[in-house]
Design a protein around this motif. Structure first.
Motif, PDB file in Angstrom:
ATOM      1  N   SER A 239      73.626 -20.231  53.904  1.00 18.23           N
ATOM      2  CA  SER A 239      75.049 -20.111  54.190  1.00 18.23           C
ATOM      3  C   SER A 239      75.332 -19.221  55.396  1.00 18.23           C
ATOM      4  O   SER A 239      76.076 -19.597  56.300  1.00 18.23           O
ATOM      5  N   GLU A 240      74.735 -18.027  55.428  1.00 15.30           N
ATOM      6  CA  GLU A 240      75.007 -17.086  56.523  1.00 15.30           C
ATOM      7  C   GLU A 240      74.493 -17.623  57.850  1.00 15.30           C
ATOM      8  O   GLU A 240      75.149 -17.471  58.885  1.00 15.30           O
ATOM      9  N   VAL A 243      76.947 -20.192  59.112  1.00 16.76           N
ATOM     10  CA  VAL A 243      78.134 -19.542  59.675  1.00 16.76           C
ATOM     11  C   VAL A 243      77.832 -19.046  61.086  1.00 16.76           C
ATOM     12  O   VAL A 243      78.628 -19.240  62.012  1.00 16.76           O
ATOM     13  N   LYS A 247      79.438 -20.263  64.646  1.00 22.15           N
ATOM     14  CA  LYS A 247      80.044 -19.304  65.569  1.00 22.15           C
ATOM     15  C   LYS A 247      79.478 -19.465  66.976  1.00 22.15           C
ATOM     16  O   LYS A 247      80.210 -19.410  67.970  1.00 22.15           O
ATOM     17  N   HIS A 264      81.020 -29.159  56.807  1.00 15.41           N
ATOM     18  CA  HIS A 264      81.238 -27.705  56.829  1.00 15.41           C
ATOM     19  C   HIS A 264      82.685 -27.341  56.504  1.00 15.41           C
ATOM     20  O   HIS A 264      82.940 -26.226  56.044  1.00 15.41           O
ATOM     21  N   SER A 269      81.487 -21.533  51.175  1.00 20.71           N
ATOM     22  CA  SER A 269      81.808 -20.256  51.817  1.00 20.71           C
ATOM     23  C   SER A 269      83.082 -20.386  52.666  1.00 20.71           C
ATOM     24  O   SER A 269      83.182 -21.278  53.519  1.00 20.71           O
ATOM     25  N   GLN A 271      83.959 -18.367  54.966  1.00 21.34           N
ATOM     26  CA  GLN A 271      83.611 -18.057  56.357  1.00 21.34           C
ATOM     27  C   GLN A 271      83.104 -19.305  57.080  1.00 21.34           C
ATOM     28  O   GLN A 271      83.421 -19.528  58.250  1.00 21.34           O
ATOM     29  N   GLU A 272      82.345 -20.132  56.344  1.00 18.57           N
ATOM     30  CA  GLU A 272      81.838 -21.360  56.951  1.00 18.57           C
ATOM     31  C   GLU A 272      82.977 -22.344  57.199  1.00 18.57           C
ATOM     32  O   GLU A 272      83.027 -22.994  58.256  1.00 18.57           O
TER      33      GLU A 272
END
Length: 347
Positions: A239-240, A243, A247, A264, A269, A271-272
């Motif tokens: 996940s991170e 993201v 970005k 996505h 998440s 943030q995603e």
């Protein structure tokens, strides 16, 4: 008894006054000498400026550039450091490096081994400015010291990048001090492509903080040759990492196809989902409208706000927001639509 105590107190007081007076006198004398030396160095820099400039431009060394004293050396070092930031020509940089190697080695070596941290750091900055490859071995000795500070290690790593040392990846993963993502990013931003590529190849074996910095560098430095690597992370990364990859894609203003974005936009998440919405802004396709409208009811305020902003930028976005503001069942969606309609009216 009291007289004896008074006597001892008086003796201690007198001793302290003598020590303080001596310390004040020392500091005053040192300040006077420092000011005197600074004035002489500045005068020497004025004298050396034109001859040194002509030498760097024409390659003909003037007699006035001879070094006979520590103050003359200091003046030339400071002057040359300033010139190193002004000229990008390879010829000038080569002359600058040769001059430093010929005239400054003993001085720089004495500064590297100095007990004061600030003096050692200045020496490291000069080695970087002058590209003094003759200092490689002394720098290895400094790096091997148990007392090397984090700031010194960072500067040593920058010099290692500049000198294109072969074991860069190994040195970055075995630092004496724990580096932050920001510090790794600063280093990676200065990597040439042939230096950066081995990092990407070793990505899976690297610590998480380095992985994040690598992805950040791809986006900030617009390293388009690694877009396929980012796409792979979007498919297979955690996940991170997804993201971070999104970005980077947003920073590069790279076009992601709608099927990929749709995956996505519905991620677990927030943030995603948020970064996926930002990536939509470079497409502005009405095909994204249903997904963006659905995200107007997202649990995250930031996602709802970004979705409204992206909808407003579509060709029929204002009409869609008005529809949501009036007829949406979700109160949060109605409120967000009204907010962005007001912002759009003001702008």
């Amino acid at each position: 008894m009291y007289s004896r105590e008074l006597f001892y107190f008086t003796v201690v007081l007198v001793v302290l006054l003598v020590i303080l007076s001596g310390l004040c006198l020392y500091l005053m004398i040192k300040k006077v000498n420092d000011n005197k030396n600074r004035k002489q160095i500045d005068q020497l820099k004025e004298e050396y400026q034109l001859p040194l400039f002509h030498f760097l431009q024409e390659g003909r060394e003037a007699e006035g550039l001879t070094v006979r004293s520590p103050l003359q050396t200091r003046a030339l070092v400071e002057l040359l450091a300033g010139f190193s930031k002004m000229f990008a020509s390879e010829d000038i940089q080569e002359r600058l490096q040769g001059f430093a190697e010929e005239h400054f080695q003993p001085f720089i070596l004495s500064q590297i081994g100095h007990r004061r941290w600030s003096i050692r750091m200045n020496a490291l900055y000069w080695i970087q400015d002058f590209k003094m490859k003759s200092m490689v071995e002394p720098l290895k000795k400094l790096h091997g010291s148990k007392k090397v500070s984090k700031a010194e290690e960072m500067q040593l790593l920058k010099i290692a990048v500049l000198f294109d040392e072969k074991n860069l990846v190994e040195r970055l993963t075995e630092t004496k001090h724990e580096l932050t993502e920001f510090e790794y990013s600063l280093l990676f931003h200065s990597f040439r492509e042939d230096q950066f590529r081995p990092l990407v190849s070793a990505f899976e074996e690297l610590p998480e903080v380095m992985k994040f910095a690598i992805i950040d560098s791809i986006g900030v430095k617009n390293r388009m040759e690694h877009v396929s690597f980012l796409k792979k992370l979007l498919d297979t990364g955690g996940s991170e990492l997804r993201v971070r990859a999104l970005k980077a894609v947003v920073g590069m203003e790279f076009y992601l196809d709608i099927p990929t974005l749709s995956v996505h936009l519905s991620a677990d998440s927030w943030q995603e989902r948020l970064m996926a919405i930002k990536a939509c802004e470079y497409i502005r396709s009405t095909e994204l409208s249903p997904a963006l409208q659905a995200l107007m009811s997202d649990p995250s305020f930031y996602v709802r706000s970004q979705a409204a902003q992206s909808l407003l930028r579509l060709e029929n976005g204002e009409a869609l927001l008005r529809e949501i503001a009036v007829h949406a069942e979700d109160g949060y969606a109605r409120d967000m639509a009204e907010q962005w309609l007001e912002r759009g009216a003001v702008s």
